[in-house]
Design an enzyme around this catalytic site. Sequence first.
Site, PDB file in Angstrom:
ATOM      1  N   THR A   1      63.706  39.082  36.407  1.00  0.00           N
ATOM      2  CA  THR A   1      64.190  37.780  36.855  1.00  0.00           C
ATOM      3  C   THR A   1      63.173  36.682  36.571  1.00  0.00           C
ATOM      4  O   THR A   1      61.957  36.942  36.561  1.00  0.00           O
ATOM      5  CB  THR A   1      64.464  37.839  38.376  1.00  0.00           C
ATOM      6  OG1 THR A   1      64.631  36.527  38.878  1.00  0.00           O
ATOM      7  CG2 THR A   1      63.318  38.494  39.147  1.00  0.00           C
TER       8      THR A   1
ATOM      9  N   GLU B   1      62.371  34.636  38.624  1.00  0.00           N
ATOM     10  CA  GLU B   1      61.657  34.371  39.882  1.00  0.00           C
ATOM     11  C   GLU B   1      60.241  34.932  39.874  1.00  0.00           C
ATOM     12  O   GLU B   1      59.422  34.538  40.697  1.00  0.00           O
ATOM     13  CB  GLU B   1      62.444  34.938  41.071  1.00  0.00           C
ATOM     14  CG  GLU B   1      63.790  34.282  41.214  1.00  0.00           C
ATOM     15  CD  GLU B   1      64.407  34.408  42.612  1.00  0.00           C
ATOM     16  OE1 GLU B   1      63.718  34.845  43.540  1.00  0.00           O
ATOM     17  OE2 GLU B   1      65.584  34.054  42.748  1.00  0.00           O
TER      18      GLU B   1
ATOM     19  N   LEU C   1      74.778  32.220  46.522  1.00  0.00           N
ATOM     20  CA  LEU C   1      75.302  30.865  46.727  1.00  0.00           C
ATOM     21  C   LEU C   1      76.734  30.646  46.211  1.00  0.00           C
ATOM     22  O   LEU C   1      77.601  30.232  46.992  1.00  0.00           O
ATOM     23  CB  LEU C   1      74.358  29.824  46.088  1.00  0.00           C
ATOM     24  CG  LEU C   1      74.845  28.385  46.288  1.00  0.00           C
ATOM     25  CD1 LEU C   1      74.761  27.966  47.752  1.00  0.00           C
ATOM     26  CD2 LEU C   1      74.044  27.416  45.414  1.00  0.00           C
TER      27      LEU C   1
HETATM   28  P1  NAD Z   1      73.204  43.730  43.172  1.00  0.00           P
HETATM   29  O1  NAD Z   1      72.506  43.629  44.494  1.00  0.00           O
HETATM   30  O2  NAD Z   1      74.562  43.163  43.024  1.00  0.00           O
HETATM   31  O3  NAD Z   1      73.289  45.262  42.735  1.00  0.00           O
HETATM   32  C1  NAD Z   1      72.232  46.156  42.890  1.00  0.00           C
HETATM   33  C2  NAD Z   1      72.773  47.570  42.682  1.00  0.00           C
HETATM   34  O4  NAD Z   1      71.670  48.495  42.791  1.00  0.00           O
HETATM   35  C3  NAD Z   1      73.802  47.996  43.737  1.00  0.00           C
HETATM   36  O5  NAD Z   1      74.920  48.611  43.115  1.00  0.00           O
HETATM   37  C4  NAD Z   1      73.054  49.000  44.610  1.00  0.00           C
HETATM   38  O6  NAD Z   1      73.892  49.970  45.199  1.00  0.00           O
HETATM   39  C5  NAD Z   1      72.087  49.594  43.605  1.00  0.00           C
HETATM   40  N1  NAD Z   1      70.878  50.175  44.233  1.00  0.00           N
HETATM   41  C6  NAD Z   1      70.070  49.579  45.149  1.00  0.00           C
HETATM   42  N2  NAD Z   1      69.084  50.429  45.491  1.00  0.00           N
HETATM   43  C7  NAD Z   1      69.261  51.562  44.760  1.00  0.00           C
HETATM   44  C8  NAD Z   1      68.547  52.797  44.657  1.00  0.00           C
HETATM   45  N3  NAD Z   1      67.455  53.025  45.370  1.00  0.00           N
HETATM   46  N4  NAD Z   1      69.004  53.728  43.796  1.00  0.00           N
HETATM   47  C9  NAD Z   1      70.131  53.512  43.074  1.00  0.00           C
HETATM   48  N5  NAD Z   1      70.844  52.360  43.134  1.00  0.00           N
HETATM   49  C10 NAD Z   1      70.407  51.406  43.970  1.00  0.00           C
HETATM   50  O7  NAD Z   1      72.183  43.104  42.137  1.00  0.00           O
HETATM   51  P2  NAD Z   1      72.494  42.219  40.817  1.00  0.00           P
HETATM   52  O8  NAD Z   1      72.617  40.806  41.221  1.00  0.00           O
HETATM   53  O9  NAD Z   1      73.551  42.884  40.041  1.00  0.00           O
HETATM   54  O10 NAD Z   1      71.092  42.375  40.061  1.00  0.00           O
HETATM   55  C11 NAD Z   1      70.870  43.467  39.179  1.00  0.00           C
HETATM   56  C12 NAD Z   1      69.475  43.357  38.600  1.00  0.00           C
HETATM   57  O11 NAD Z   1      69.348  42.115  37.904  1.00  0.00           O
HETATM   58  C13 NAD Z   1      68.370  43.354  39.657  1.00  0.00           C
HETATM   59  O12 NAD Z   1      67.304  44.115  39.167  1.00  0.00           O
HETATM   60  C14 NAD Z   1      67.980  41.891  39.802  1.00  0.00           C
HETATM   61  O13 NAD Z   1      66.626  41.759  40.169  1.00  0.00           O
HETATM   62  C15 NAD Z   1      68.216  41.382  38.392  1.00  0.00           C
HETATM   63  N6  NAD Z   1      68.565  39.957  38.253  1.00  0.00           N
HETATM   64  C16 NAD Z   1      69.578  39.407  39.005  1.00  0.00           C
HETATM   65  C17 NAD Z   1      69.940  38.070  38.792  1.00  0.00           C
HETATM   66  C18 NAD Z   1      71.073  37.438  39.570  1.00  0.00           C
HETATM   67  O14 NAD Z   1      71.297  36.223  39.437  1.00  0.00           O
HETATM   68  N7  NAD Z   1      71.841  38.180  40.360  1.00  0.00           N
HETATM   69  C19 NAD Z   1      69.251  37.310  37.844  1.00  0.00           C
HETATM   70  C20 NAD Z   1      68.213  37.890  37.121  1.00  0.00           C
HETATM   71  C21 NAD Z   1      67.896  39.222  37.319  1.00  0.00           C
HETATM   72  O1  DAU Z   2      66.789  33.374  39.433  1.00  0.00           O
HETATM   73  C1  DAU Z   2      67.295  34.671  39.426  1.00  0.00           C
HETATM   74  C2  DAU Z   2      67.572  35.126  40.838  1.00  0.00           C
HETATM   75  O2  DAU Z   2      68.730  34.415  41.277  1.00  0.00           O
HETATM   76  C3  DAU Z   2      67.790  36.625  40.952  1.00  0.00           C
HETATM   77  O3  DAU Z   2      66.607  37.289  40.592  1.00  0.00           O
HETATM   78  C4  DAU Z   2      68.207  37.010  42.381  1.00  0.00           C
HETATM   79  O4  DAU Z   2      68.515  38.386  42.444  1.00  0.00           O
HETATM   80  C5  DAU Z   2      69.441  36.200  42.760  1.00  0.00           C
HETATM   81  O5  DAU Z   2      69.821  36.479  44.085  1.00  0.00           O
HETATM   82  C6  DAU Z   2      69.176  34.707  42.587  1.00  0.00           C
HETATM   83  O6  DAU Z   2      68.198  34.250  43.554  1.00  0.00           O
HETATM   84  P1  DAU Z   2      68.355  32.828  44.302  1.00  0.00           P
HETATM   85  O7  DAU Z   2      67.564  32.879  45.531  1.00  0.00           O
HETATM   86  O8  DAU Z   2      68.110  31.701  43.371  1.00  0.00           O
HETATM   87  O9  DAU Z   2      69.951  32.871  44.576  1.00  0.00           O
HETATM   88  P2  DAU Z   2      70.817  32.490  45.865  1.00  0.00           P
HETATM   89  O10 DAU Z   2      72.246  32.572  45.448  1.00  0.00           O
HETATM   90  O11 DAU Z   2      70.392  33.239  47.074  1.00  0.00           O
HETATM   91  O12 DAU Z   2      70.441  30.967  46.086  1.00  0.00           O
HETATM   92  C7  DAU Z   2      70.643  29.992  45.068  1.00  0.00           C
HETATM   93  C8  DAU Z   2      70.111  28.673  45.605  1.00  0.00           C
HETATM   94  O13 DAU Z   2      70.968  28.222  46.659  1.00  0.00           O
HETATM   95  C9  DAU Z   2      68.713  28.757  46.214  1.00  0.00           C
HETATM   96  O14 DAU Z   2      68.024  27.540  45.964  1.00  0.00           O
HETATM   97  C10 DAU Z   2      68.980  28.890  47.722  1.00  0.00           C
HETATM   98  C11 DAU Z   2      70.254  28.100  47.898  1.00  0.00           C
HETATM   99  N1  DAU Z   2      71.154  28.574  48.959  1.00  0.00           N
HETATM  100  C12 DAU Z   2      71.531  29.883  48.957  1.00  0.00           C
HETATM  101  C13 DAU Z   2      72.397  30.385  49.910  1.00  0.00           C
HETATM  102  C14 DAU Z   2      72.796  31.838  49.930  1.00  0.00           C
HETATM  103  C15 DAU Z   2      71.654  27.697  49.906  1.00  0.00           C
HETATM  104  O15 DAU Z   2      71.329  26.490  49.895  1.00  0.00           O
HETATM  105  N2  DAU Z   2      72.513  28.176  50.854  1.00  0.00           N
HETATM  106  C16 DAU Z   2      72.906  29.486  50.905  1.00  0.00           C
HETATM  107  O16 DAU Z   2      73.688  29.868  51.813  1.00  0.00           O
END
Ligand code: NAD
Ligand code: DAU
Length: 356
Positions: A136, A138, A201
């Site tokens: 990520t 982050e 979000l």
């Molecule tokens: P998510 O929370 O939707 O899914 C995570 C999955 O991992 C779930 O299916 C959960 O059951 C599984 N899991 C958790 N712990 C486990 C374990 N110990 N063994 C096996 N499975 C396990 O997450 P996501 O948003 O799909 O993110 C996937 C990956 O992408 C993560 O590594 C996250 O850091 C990365 N990522 C997410 C975002 C985003 O915006 N969501 C952006 C950049 C990177």
């Molecule tokens: O940048 C990549 C990351 O994006 C991933 O690595 C993380 O897994 C993913 O969860 C996401 O992290 P953020 O913290 O940026 O996402 P989130 O949706 O939690 O929040 C997006 C923005 O909105 C952040 O500035 C916090 C704000 N927010 C979030 C929630 C849930 C609010 O203002 N209100 C809310 O209720």
Amino acid sequence: MSFTPASILITGGAGFIGSNFIHSFLANNPGCRITNLDMLTYAGNLKNLTDVAENSQYRFVKGDIGDAALVASILVQEKVDAVVHFAAESHVDRSITGPEIFVRTNVLGTQVLLEESRRHWQSDVVTDFRFLQISTDEVYGSLGDTGFFTEETPLAANSPYSASKAGADLLVRAYHETFGLPTLNTRCSNNYGPYHFPEKLIPLLIHNIINKKPLPIYGDGLNVRDWLHVRDHASAIEVVLKTAQPGSVYNIGGNNEWKNIDIVNLVCDLLDSRLKREPGENRQLISFVKDRPGHDRRYAIDASRLKNDLGWEPEYTFESGIAETIDWYLDHQEWVADVTSGTYLTYYEKQYGERP
Ligand code: NAD
Ligand code: DAU
């Protein structure tokens, strides 16, 4: 450089990004076997994968990435030649209230996968191998008003979540530098799209607007995130897996910065017309609340290395992507009701027995 995997172990494939990746990768690579290892935490939902469940190239294994014996047996049985590692605890807010599981899953779990991958790669079961760590933006911390994260930006994680991802990234680097394991590392910006758990979000906004519930905006709402459609993330991962040089790191992003409050207003307005409400009605649900501790101010990704080296570019415009996403949630209210009520646990238990 070109790498054509024959058998992939995907971890966390029942989550948001992993399930989208499985859909697109299976469609693009009908000759490749996929094993999805997922522990099915609150974020894992097999209903994300119902349409591939019967595909003979796809197999689901319920289990923990931290279970070394299980990981080793999958690697050998399936002759895995690529690990694409999504599994993680992914929500920043949860990492503030309970950091321990983030270290256990994201750091220690990744180390188990790396170690078993190293043994497998060195055992001559497969001729070529890749370990792709899905990370990520982050890990780079927070930006001021200007500038972008490049792959050279020092890691400066601020939340327990991002610190655990940075720890995992450094282990991936170490396994490449120390053991020569052919690793890859991608760092993507915020994703949006189908199957996104409604604690994050954008799906939270859609869900709360439909239900006329308050829209909690942390702090002043001026934090900036750089949004990418999840299918564009999936296509970038596929390109990196198949064409990147082992040892490399690639940022993934689509140059799409939005202040939170602007996203909130946009989603409110798009749903006004779809829900046949008065213009401006949904904005009345906005509620500014206490800020998230350690809330990163701005993320912005420079993905030029990915474009210049590997020719990847996103396909979605934000206008089309967000409209399609909102329509997907409106059309999949049953899915949302399931994941918010927890009834999908019953669905899981019916198929596979007791959850962990
Ligand atoms: P998510 O929370 O939707 O899914 C995570 C999955 O991992 C779930 O299916 C959960 O059951 C599984 N899991 C958790 N712990 C486990 C374990 N110990 N063994 C096996 N499975 C396990 O997450 P996501 O948003 O799909 O993110 C996937 C990956 O992408 C993560 O590594 C996250 O850091 C990365 N990522 C997410 C975002 C985003 O915006 N969501 C952006 C950049 C990177
Ligand atoms: O940048 C990549 C990351 O994006 C991933 O690595 C993380 O897994 C993913 O969860 C996401 O992290 P953020 O913290 O940026 O996402 P989130 O949706 O939690 O929040 C997006 C923005 O909105 C952040 O500035 C916090 C704000 N927010 C979030 C929630 C849930 C609010 O203002 N209100 C809310 O209720």
